[in-house]
Design a protein around this motif. Structure first.
Motif, PDB file in Angstrom:
ATOM      1  N   SER A   1       0.809  -1.231   0.000  1.00 26.97           N
ATOM      2  CA  SER A   1       0.000   0.000   0.000  1.00 26.97           C
ATOM      3  C   SER A   1       0.836   1.272   0.000  1.00 26.97           C
ATOM      4  CB  SER A   1      -0.932   0.007   1.219  1.00 26.97           C
ATOM      5  OG  SER A   1      -0.183   0.056   2.422  1.00 26.97           O
ATOM      6  N   TRP A   2       2.161   1.151  -0.104  1.00 30.42           N
ATOM      7  CA  TRP A   2       3.007   2.342  -0.107  1.00 30.42           C
ATOM      8  C   TRP A   2       3.141   2.899  -1.522  1.00 30.42           C
ATOM      9  CZ3 TRP A   2       7.469  -0.519   2.860  1.00 30.42           C
ATOM     10  CH2 TRP A   2       7.041  -0.788   4.175  1.00 30.42           C
ATOM     11  N   GLU A   3       3.084   4.203  -1.628  1.00 33.87           N
ATOM     12  CA  GLU A   3       3.297   4.889  -2.902  1.00 33.87           C
ATOM     13  C   GLU A   3       4.611   5.671  -2.888  1.00 33.87           C
ATOM     14  OE1 GLU A   3       2.634   5.918  -6.741  1.00 33.87           O
ATOM     15  OE2 GLU A   3       1.181   4.759  -5.611  1.00 33.87           O
TER      16      GLU A   3
ATOM     17  N   PHE B   1      11.847   7.490  -1.658  1.00 35.65           N
ATOM     18  CA  PHE B   1      11.680   6.479  -2.692  1.00 35.65           C
ATOM     19  C   PHE B   1      10.263   6.521  -3.245  1.00 35.65           C
ATOM     20  CE2 PHE B   1      14.706   4.823   0.415  1.00 35.65           C
ATOM     21  CZ  PHE B   1      15.744   4.329  -0.369  1.00 35.65           C
ATOM     22  N   ARG B   2      10.167   6.331  -4.554  1.00 33.78           N
ATOM     23  CA  ARG B   2       8.881   6.068  -5.183  1.00 33.78           C
ATOM     24  C   ARG B   2       8.731   4.560  -5.283  1.00 33.78           C
ATOM     25  NH1 ARG B   2       7.589   5.736 -10.758  1.00 33.78           N
ATOM     26  NH2 ARG B   2       9.546   6.729 -11.347  1.00 33.78           N
TER      27      ARG B   2
ATOM     28  N   GLU C   1       3.137   8.743   1.044  1.00 32.89           N
ATOM     29  CA  GLU C   1       1.917   8.609   0.242  1.00 32.89           C
ATOM     30  C   GLU C   1       1.544   7.137   0.187  1.00 32.89           C
ATOM     31  OE1 GLU C   1       2.294  10.333  -3.650  1.00 32.89           O
ATOM     32  OE2 GLU C   1       3.331  12.118  -2.888  1.00 32.89           O
ATOM     33  N   THR C   2       0.242   6.869   0.064  1.00 33.39           N
ATOM     34  CA  THR C   2      -0.222   5.484  -0.002  1.00 33.39           C
ATOM     35  C   THR C   2      -1.010   5.243  -1.285  1.00 33.39           C
ATOM     36  OG1 THR C   2      -2.237   6.014   1.228  1.00 33.39           O
ATOM     37  CG2 THR C   2      -0.339   5.273   2.511  1.00 33.39           C
ATOM     38  N   ARG C   3      -1.264   3.980  -1.555  1.00 33.88           N
ATOM     39  CA  ARG C   3      -2.063   3.569  -2.715  1.00 33.88           C
ATOM     40  C   ARG C   3      -3.014   2.452  -2.289  1.00 33.88           C
ATOM     41  NH1 ARG C   3       2.384   0.168  -6.225  1.00 33.88           N
ATOM     42  NH2 ARG C   3       3.441   2.185  -6.156  1.00 33.88           N
ATOM     43  N   THR C   4      -3.965   2.154  -3.147  1.00 34.93           N
ATOM     44  CA  THR C   4      -4.829   1.003  -2.905  1.00 34.93           C
ATOM     45  C   THR C   4      -4.062  -0.249  -3.302  1.00 34.93           C
ATOM     46  OG1 THR C   4      -6.796   2.314  -3.398  1.00 34.93           O
ATOM     47  CG2 THR C   4      -7.025  -0.090  -3.460  1.00 34.93           C
ATOM     48  N   PRO C   5      -3.835  -1.157  -2.366  1.00 37.64           N
ATOM     49  CA  PRO C   5      -3.017  -2.329  -2.685  1.00 37.64           C
ATOM     50  C   PRO C   5      -3.743  -3.312  -3.599  1.00 37.64           C
ATOM     51  CG  PRO C   5      -3.920  -2.541  -0.478  1.00 37.64           C
ATOM     52  CD  PRO C   5      -4.304  -1.174  -0.963  1.00 37.64           C
TER      53      PRO C   5
END
Length: 278
Positions: A189-191, A200-201, A266-270
């Motif tokens: 879930s990490w962006e 880091f991206r 930042e997070t993302r939808t895993p």
């Protein structure tokens, strides 16, 4: 409650597909961690040779020196390579679909690896700065498969081992960075993250291959087709590809050190993988 999220492992693999070196502190450049995948073994046409075909490669060990590298393999005389002795002739190298110019090392190195692997091969060097520019990442990459770095959480390995028929080690997954103090697969879930001086991206999930089933200490296959059998039950997509760990791209250069706290910027939808484990 989890412990504080922090960096608990740093690993470099100076020669692609050979044994790693654990570090307590490291310099991260835009191409990845210093000394990581700076050498590759190829056939005489420049196509990479890896432990996928020659699993005993994982038993070849590196020791870093100020002027080069020392290599050791079971039953063989150690090889001391000085960068100053490299021929440095340009030689086109092929890593998956990427073609780019690398540099020759020495005839002694070629002969040593040919004996160690049992096939006619050569050792190439990417130079102080790799010529492999990956447009879709907007960065240079060494001889790593596709991305400059890989991160896996300790919690993810713990969850795999909770399900697996025998213990699996982090060394099988050849990750650069290990994070402790987070839930299993939190990395999905990490962006964007920060560790030490570096941001880091987070790239794509890392698709895993047969190499994870090679025992890093012996070069032999793991028992009961682990970890592939277990991962296929809860970390596979609809096409059957399995994923474990996340690829990383450094956004700046700097020092990282064991114990550095992880900052999730930042997070993302895993990605959700179907769980068919019984």
């Amino acid at each position: 409650m989890k412990d504080i999220a922090q960096l608990s492992g740093i690993n470099v693999y100076p020669v692609k597909s050979t044994s790693g070196i654990a570090q307590s502190r490291a310099w991260v450049g835009l191409e990845g961690i210093s000394f990581d995948r700076r050498f590759v073994v190829t056939d005489l046409a420049g196509r990479m040779v890896t432990a996928r075909k020659y699993p005993k490669m994982v038993t070849i060990k590196s020791t870093l020196l100020s002027d080069g590298i020392v290599l050791q393999a079971p039953g063989m005389t150690r090889l001391h390579l000085s960068v100053n002795d490299f021929q440095r002739d340009e030689f086109e190298c092929k890593i998956w679909s990427d073609r780019f110019l690398a540099y020759t090392t020495t005839e002694q190195a070629n002969a040593w690896f040919s004996q160690a692997i049992g096939s006619d091969v050569q050792l190439l060097y990417c130079g102080e700065e790799s010529n492999r520019y990956r447009e879709k990442l907007d960065t240079r990459v060494s001889f790593a498969d596709g991305y400059p770095l890989l991160v896996i959480s300790q919690g993810s390995l713990d969850e795999l081992n909770r399900r697996a028929s025998s213990p699996q080690s982090m060394a099988q997954f050849r990750t650069n960075l290990v994070i402790d103090g987070v839930d299993a697969f939190a990395e999905d879930s990490w962006e964007k993250i920060a560790i030490g001086e570096v941001e880091f991206r987070v790239g794509k999930p890392c698709q895993r291959c047969v190499l994870t089933s090679v025992n890093p200490n012996t070069g032999e296959k793991m028992a009961a087709q682990e970890p592939t059998v277990t991962l296929s039950k809860f970390r596979a997509n609809e096409k059957g590809a399995i994923f474990f760990g996340m690829n990383l791209i450094a956004l700046n250069e700097g020092v990282i050190e064991l114990g550095d706290k992880l900052k999730i910027l930042e997070t993302r939808t895993p990605t959700i993988y179907p769980d068919t484990h019984n």
